[in-house]
Design a protein around this motif. Sequence first.
Motif, PDB file in Angstrom:
ATOM      1  N   GLY A  82     -29.269  25.095 -46.217  1.00 34.72           N
ATOM      2  CA  GLY A  82     -29.655  26.501 -46.190  1.00 34.72           C
ATOM      3  C   GLY A  82     -30.768  26.746 -45.183  1.00 34.72           C
ATOM      4  O   GLY A  82     -30.732  26.267 -44.051  1.00 34.72           O
ATOM      5  N   ASN A 197     -26.377  27.406 -49.265  1.00 36.18           N
ATOM      6  CA  ASN A 197     -27.575  28.183 -49.559  1.00 36.18           C
ATOM      7  C   ASN A 197     -28.713  27.298 -50.070  1.00 36.18           C
ATOM      8  O   ASN A 197     -29.841  27.383 -49.590  1.00 36.18           O
ATOM      9  CB  ASN A 197     -27.245  29.265 -50.593  1.00 36.18           C
ATOM     10  N   ASP A 198     -28.413  26.413 -51.028  1.00 40.78           N
ATOM     11  CA  ASP A 198     -29.467  25.614 -51.646  1.00 40.78           C
ATOM     12  C   ASP A 198     -28.817  24.505 -52.457  1.00 40.78           C
ATOM     13  O   ASP A 198     -27.583  24.435 -52.586  1.00 40.78           O
ATOM     14  CB  ASP A 198     -30.305  26.496 -52.581  1.00 40.78           C
ATOM     15  N   ARG A 267     -23.313  31.135 -50.692  1.00 41.76           N
ATOM     16  CA  ARG A 267     -23.141  32.575 -50.855  1.00 41.76           C
ATOM     17  C   ARG A 267     -21.654  32.923 -50.826  1.00 41.76           C
ATOM     18  O   ARG A 267     -20.854  32.273 -50.152  1.00 41.76           O
ATOM     19  CB  ARG A 267     -23.879  33.325 -49.743  1.00 41.76           C
TER      20      ARG A 267
END
Length: 324
Positions: A82, A197-198, A267
């Motif tokens: 991310g 994203n993470d 996402r």
Amino acid sequence: MSSIDVFGGSGPRVSRRVFTAGLAALATAPRVFAQEASIRLRKLHCFEIAVSDVEKSVAFYQGLFGMPVQAHSTDRVCLRIGDGPQFMSVRRVSDGETPSITHLGYSVENFDTQRVLGALRGLGFTEIDAPPITSAGLEHAMSTWIRMHGETPELFFADARGLIVQLAAPAYCGGSGPAGDRCSTLESGPAGLMKLNDLNHFTVFVSDGAAANRFYQDTFKLSVQAHQGPNAPVVGIGDGHQFVMYAGPPRDKPTPASINHGCFNMRDFNVDRVLDALTKYGLTARGDRRTGPLMHYVSLRMPERGGAVGGTPELYFTDQDGIL
């Protein structure tokens, strides 16, 4: 103990020696409690995979996710997740090792290596010299150590069941400097088919999952944020979207901890779109076969395991080393 108990009056009297010892204990207690509470785990921050070919693995993950290189050295490459500085570290397996996820890492509020090391000692960990990188964590259960990576001291511990965990500053990027937070300009790779994203979670197989859950709740003041079944709590970390699941029955003889898989957030997650991208990238559907390298599959988590009606889809894939 009430004040009347301490000072006499209508209650039992105590000697000056016992009273003085009690005051000394009370004076020490706040420091002990402060030390135990001083390790505030912030987020899942990083993890390492040991692979058969670093260059091929970096190319695989960059082609799939477009992960830029944010740090590298002679023995590892750190791929940003991310917006960073969260990352996945890639290194080559050593002799006798099997490709795997070797450890996970948390960021710590107000991180200072010596302060956190002292807090770990206060929590019952024994400080040792850094063991060989191939050593199973179970051989050093409830131990902590510093491994130097260039000029950077990197802090690890092995928990009571042998899971190896790294603790680092929130700005840690796998780079240089006392906090490992000095990283050069990002080295971009291919655009990638999808964007991460993470980090989301890790599932760890241990010899006593229930005891492992209690250990992290008691030791680091974490809490259960959900259940994936009546006997399957997940221990939350950070903003409520990250967790670690510890699974496994009690055993007479402990077995080494094993990180079964890691999970990313992305996402606009869509199962069909991700499966299509993985297939176009060369992965094949597992079907009824045993899980092997370069496969993908979907597991439906049903309501009895905390899933939705009809099942919550959980999508898995393996890389060329079979890492899940």
